[in-house]
Write a protein that holds these residues in place. Structure first.
Motif, mmCIF file in Angstrom:
data_model
loop_
_atom_site.group_PDB
_atom_site.id
_atom_site.type_symbol
_atom_site.label_atom_id
_atom_site.label_comp_id
_atom_site.label_asym_id
_atom_site.label_seq_id
_atom_site.Cartn_x
_atom_site.Cartn_y
_atom_site.Cartn_z
ATOM 1 N N THR A 1 -15.243 -82.929 -60.579
ATOM 2 C CA THR A 1 -15.963 -81.734 -60.181
ATOM 3 C C THR A 1 -16.241 -81.839 -58.689
ATOM 4 N N ALA A 2 -16.780 -80.759 -58.086
ATOM 5 C CA ALA A 2 -16.957 -80.756 -56.633
ATOM 6 C C ALA A 2 -18.042 -79.764 -56.240
ATOM 7 N N GLY A 3 -18.648 -80.026 -55.095
ATOM 8 C CA GLY A 3 -19.678 -79.127 -54.583
ATOM 9 C C GLY A 3 -20.449 -79.777 -53.457
ATOM 10 N N VAL B 1 -19.393 -75.974 -56.966
ATOM 11 C CA VAL B 1 -18.682 -74.827 -56.405
ATOM 12 C C VAL B 1 -17.573 -74.422 -57.367
ATOM 13 N N SER B 2 -17.549 -73.145 -57.744
ATOM 14 C CA SER B 2 -16.478 -72.620 -58.592
ATOM 15 C C SER B 2 -15.129 -72.776 -57.867
ATOM 16 N N ASN C 1 -29.122 -74.217 -63.292
ATOM 17 C CA ASN C 1 -27.846 -73.519 -63.329
ATOM 18 C C ASN C 1 -26.919 -73.987 -62.203
ATOM 19 N N ASP C 2 -25.781 -74.611 -62.572
ATOM 20 C CA ASP C 2 -24.749 -75.077 -61.653
ATOM 21 C C ASP C 2 -25.195 -76.205 -60.735
ATOM 22 N N ILE C 3 -26.317 -76.854 -61.012
ATOM 23 C CA ILE C 3 -26.707 -78.042 -60.257
ATOM 24 C C ILE C 3 -26.599 -79.242 -61.192
ATOM 25 N N GLY D 1 -26.296 -81.690 -48.044
ATOM 26 C CA GLY D 1 -25.307 -80.885 -47.348
ATOM 27 C C GLY D 1 -23.904 -81.438 -47.410
ATOM 28 N N ASP D 2 -23.749 -82.695 -47.811
ATOM 29 C CA ASP D 2 -22.408 -83.277 -47.900
ATOM 30 C C ASP D 2 -21.579 -82.567 -48.965
#
Length: 590
Positions: A106-108, A123-124, A171-173, A187-188
């Motif tokens: 996964t990524a974000g 991130v979608s 949600n999404d975290i 922020g990375d």
């Protein structure tokens, strides 16, 4: 003579119904194998779902065919291999693509940091996957769509991972547990890889395996793996991220171990994988007991199956004092199991080995690579521990480590030292800038370095090198001999020396163009690290006159591949490291 067509629909595998097709496809393949040679197992257009591996065993002249890379999609819904060919001859897999859902990563962006966890805004199209073990995390550069490079380079491995699994904060975290505190900050941008070890195509003991017109969007480890293959033909094979993902395969695009005869790779692409584009090597076994002059007990360090080299295999021996220098060879008559990690090897003639000596398969394949692209990956373009190598008309762009690395290694227990290497008419752009950076875009770097030469007869010719702002030198030459650098175009704004030398012999340059608008650069320097010693290098013909020609790049990257330079289509913007122009090249390979 063409055989019969075995349509998987006949055996109950229907596209686009979201139902597991594993058993039906296995049945179709087994029926085709039972029916004899030259048969075709045919997929129609659409998406097929799989929850376990598709085994292909003892097939002879079988073709597994879809309707095209854009038409037939095989979607794995579990962390398993897609195809597992074993003991097959003249097997072809063609005209299809492979993907997995759920994804192996996964990524974000990091939104919270704690010594025991990271919270990441996903991130979608990536997903906030819960109950996963995270084995590795790396910084990413979403602007350049590649792993972070330069001063932003950082990654961690958790092996084994934390005992805790991922969980959802909101949600999404996603909360990612950490075994130890890290340097990641809020922020990375990061990519987190999950723990599993299944390859999309995992072949073993095959002869003349053909992979044609196949796309792999991801896998649960590597894309294409082959062990003890006697002949590989890879054509129009693509590993690349799908639909905005930040990674393709979590590890290598292609990985070939203890293969024989030949490996041919043409018109293929490896983009955004989590490790090497191509890795070719044999294994080092070690002598642990001497039964007689013809009978030895050898142990392995990788996994037990590497001991199964086969009767009739020629093995070569190196001493523990000079591990990469062969002193004799012998042919295997038989082997027998001696505990979980060792076998008794019987040879045709006396060897006079010592306990502690290293042993490897001597019958390395001829490796021919043409029109291969490796781009924006986490490690090397190609990592080669083999002999008789020719790479032509290939593009390496944004590789984290060297574009081409030759590295027999006692750390990985992988051999052998390269000889007879031709690197011709290739393009290297912004390579060797990231986590796997070494001393050169092309690097000869055994681990550990030796006091003698082990690499021989290397030609680097008619190629274009466009250094990025953090690229280390052109060539790292550790333990190399007879290396010829000629007819190349090299553009950089770095002050780093072009060539770094350690214990090497006869390294020379002729008729190269070197462009640097900012610095005066040494053509070569001596590595001062132990055991590198200046007096162990000789015949170094790397004067500035070898780099004072004035010609345009001999080749450049185009949408059609690496082509002779056309002045109407290119400018000299590379000389000032115009990253927007380089990014357009990166985008066009996708």
């Amino acid at each position: 003579m063409l055989g019969a067509i075995f349509s998987i629909v006949t055996y109950g595998a229907y596209p686009n119904d979201n139902i597991d097709d594993t058993d039906a496809v296995k049945l179709a393949i087994n029926k085709a194998i039972e029916a004899g040679q030259n048969n075709i197992v045919l997929f129609q257009a659409g998406t097929y779902n799989f929850k376990s591996v598709i085994g292909i065993y003892n097939a002879h002249k079988l073709t597994v065919m879809g309707q095209g890379m854009q038409q037939t999609l095989l979607l794995g819904n579990a962390p398993a291999a897609m195809f597992q060919p074993l003991n097959c001859r003249e097997l072809t897999i063609t005209a299809l693509s492979i993907d997995f859902d759920p994804l192996p990563f996964t990524a974000g962006y990091v939104v919270s940091v704690n010594p025991t966890y990271l919270d990441v805004q996903i991130v979608s199209p990536h997903k906030a996957d819960i109950d996963r073990k995270v084995s590795a995390i790396l910084r990413y550069n979403p602007t350049m769509m590649r792993p972070a490079f330069g001063p932003d380079t950082y990654e961690i491995y958790q092996d084994p991972p934390s005992d805790r699994n991922t969980s959802l904060v909101s949600n999404d975290i996603l909360r990612i547990p950490l075994k130890n505190p890290t340097k990641f900050v809020i922020g990375d941008p990061i990519v987190a890889r999950y723990s599993h070890n299944r390859h999309a195509i995992d072949a073993q003991d095959v002869t003349d395996l053909n992979i044609h017109y196949v796309t792999i969007y991801t896998s649960w480890l590597m894309g294409l793996v082959a062990m003890r293959a006697k002949g590989l033909n890879i054509n129009n094979y693509h590993v690349m991220p799908r639909s905005g993902r930040w990674m393709s395969t979590p590890v290598d695009c292609m990985h070939f171990s203890d293969c024989r005869n030949y490996i041919n790779i043409t018109d293929s692409k490896c983009v955004a994988q989590g490790d090497d584009g191509l890795n070719v090597h044999a294994f080092y076994l070690q002598v642990t007991q001497i039964i007689s002059s013809t009978s030895l007990i050898l142990r392995e360090y990788n996994w037990p199956d590497v001991l199964n080299v086969g009767a009739g295999t020629r093995m070569e021996f190196s001493s523990s004092q000079q591990p990469f220098t062969v002193y004799t060879a012998a042919t295997v008559v038989s082997t027998s199991i001696q505990g979980p990690n060792a076998r008794v090897f019987v040879f045709t003639g006396p060897i006079f080995a010592n306990v502690g000596d290293w042993v490897s398969v001597a019958d390395t394949p001829v490796l021919t690579v043409r029109n291969l692209t490796v781009a924006n990956n986490r490690a090397r373009g190609v990592l080669l521990k083999t002999r008789r190598v020719q790479i032509t008309n290939s593009l390496f762009i944004g590789t984290s480590g060297p574009a081409v690395l030759f590295e027999p290694s006692l750390d990985w227990h992988e051999s052998v030292a390269a000889q007879d290497v031709k690197l011709l008419q290739n393009v290297y752009i912004n390579c060797n800038e990231g986590i796997a950076r070494q001393g050169g875009v092309i690097s000869f770097a055994p681990f550990p370095p030796q006091l003698n030469r082990i690499f021989y007869d290397v030609i680097i010719q008619s190629s274009t090198f466009l250094f990025g702002p953090y690229t280390e030198g052109l060539l790292q030459s550790i333990n190399a001999a007879n290396v010829y650098i000629r007819g190349n175009y090299i553009a950089t704004n770095s002050s780093a020396a072009l060539v770094t030398i350690c214990n090497s012999l006869n390294i020379c340059a002729h008729n190269n163009t070197f462009v640097n608008n900012r610095f005066s650069v040494n053509s070569y320097i001596y590595d001062t690290r132990s055991p590198c010693r200046e007096e162990l290098s000789d015949l170094i013909g790397l004067s500035t006159s070898g780099f004072d020609s004035h010609f345009a790049p001999p080749v450049m990257a185009t949408k059609a591949g690496v082509q002779p330079y056309d002045h109407q289509n290119y400018t000299h913007s590379f000389n000032t490291m115009d990253l927007s122009h380089i990014l357009s090249l990166s985008n066009m390979i996708g």
